[in-house]
Design a protein around this motif. Structure first.
Motif, PDB file in Angstrom:
ATOM      1  N   VAL A  89      -6.838   5.001   3.445  1.00  0.00           N
ATOM      2  CA  VAL A  89      -5.416   4.366   3.617  1.00  0.00           C
ATOM      3  C   VAL A  89      -4.500   5.547   3.968  1.00  0.00           C
ATOM      4  CG1 VAL A  89      -3.602   3.745   2.100  1.00  0.00           C
ATOM      5  CG2 VAL A  89      -5.798   2.647   1.901  1.00  0.00           C
ATOM      6  N   HIS A 130       0.963  -1.259  -0.020  1.00  0.00           N
ATOM      7  CA  HIS A 130       0.003  -0.147   0.038  1.00  0.00           C
ATOM      8  C   HIS A 130       0.878   1.318  -0.007  1.00  0.00           C
ATOM      9  CE1 HIS A 130      -4.014  -1.620   0.326  1.00  0.00           C
ATOM     10  NE2 HIS A 130      -3.855  -2.455   1.088  1.00  0.00           N
ATOM     11  N   THR A 138      -4.380  -3.264  -3.530  1.00  0.00           N
ATOM     12  CA  THR A 138      -3.124  -2.406  -3.480  1.00  0.00           C
ATOM     13  C   THR A 138      -2.670  -1.838  -4.846  1.00  0.00           C
ATOM     14  OG1 THR A 138      -1.476  -4.140  -4.109  1.00  0.00           O
ATOM     15  CG2 THR A 138      -2.300  -4.096  -1.742  1.00  0.00           C
TER      16      THR A 138
END
Length: 241
Positions: free
Chosen positions: A144, A46, A76
């Protein structure tokens, strides 16, 4: 707020002792384990993807393209969309910038670590995640960035400098190793698609081949040399006395 920012600036611009050689070696081993293990690499991937898209976005802005947005996905992967000429050197540079970006960022950071500004590196990462929030266009991507930025900021605010120094060195070691692995994954994915009779038309190297006429395999080799070379130089700078 001004007092908090002043404190952050003071911490970021204060040099700390670099880790001793034994600790550096242990951090390098931890980075190898993180990049080698499937579960660890998924987390690392990531971060690599974020810097990959930063590479696309940054070069797009530098060559005069308009940045429409960035998306980060749960598998990802990521995508950066910019507007401008569909062909030409600017478009080639924009597409080319993704895969080398994590290793080049890590390589550029090694002199900063060597000078003792590991905490400054961590706060720079926090600032980068805050800046990217403006350009991210999906909730998962925002999540994220939020988790990464909050985690690094909380650690940088609460942990002692010696721990933060080790964390920064570990992050840079990990990026140096993960960048070439992402290129190896690209080559493996292309080989797998070829065996199944599919044609790669969406990857960065496929787009570069369409833009330049240079075969995608040569672009894969070039990206591999850049990322491996950056990893070798960066690792040597970090472990050399």
């Amino acid at each position: 707020m001004s007092e908090v920012l002043a404190e952050i600036w003071a911490r970021a611009t204060t040099a700390q002792p670099t880790p001793p050689p034994l600790v550096v070696a242990l951090l390098a081993i931890l980075a190898v384990v993180a990049v080698s293990s499937p579960r660890g690499y998924r987390v690392v991937r990531h971060g690599v993807t974020v810097l990959h898209e930063v590479g696309h976005a940054g070069v797009a802005l530098l060559v005069g393209r308009r940045l429409s947005g960035i998306r980060l996905h749960s598998d990802t992967s990521g995508v950066t969309v910019s507007r401008g000429r569909a062909r030409g050197p600017g478009m080639v540079a924009t597409v080319l910038a993704g895969y080398p970006a994590p290793s080049l960022v890590a390589l550029a950071t090694t002199p900063v670590l060597g000078a003792g500004y590991a905490v400054g590196v961590l706060w720079a990462l926090v600032a980068l995640t805050a800046l990217l929030v403006v350009f991210v266009r999906n909730l998962y991507g925002l999540g994220v960035l939020g988790v990464a930025g909050f985690t690094v900021a909380a650690a940088s605010w609460t942990m002692p400098a010696v721990v933060l120094s080790g964390l920064a060195w570990l992050l840079v070691f990990t990026l140096l190793l993960a960048a070439p692995r992402s290129v190896l994954e690209l080559a493996a994915d292309r080989a797998r698609m070829s065996r199944r009779g599919y044609r790669d038309s969406t990857s960065d190297v496929a787009q570069l081949a369409a833009l330049t006429g240079v075969p995608a395999a040569l672009w894969v080799g070039m990206l591999g040399m850049v990322t491996l070379g950056s990893a070798a130089v960066g690792a040597w700078l970090m472990v050399a006395p």
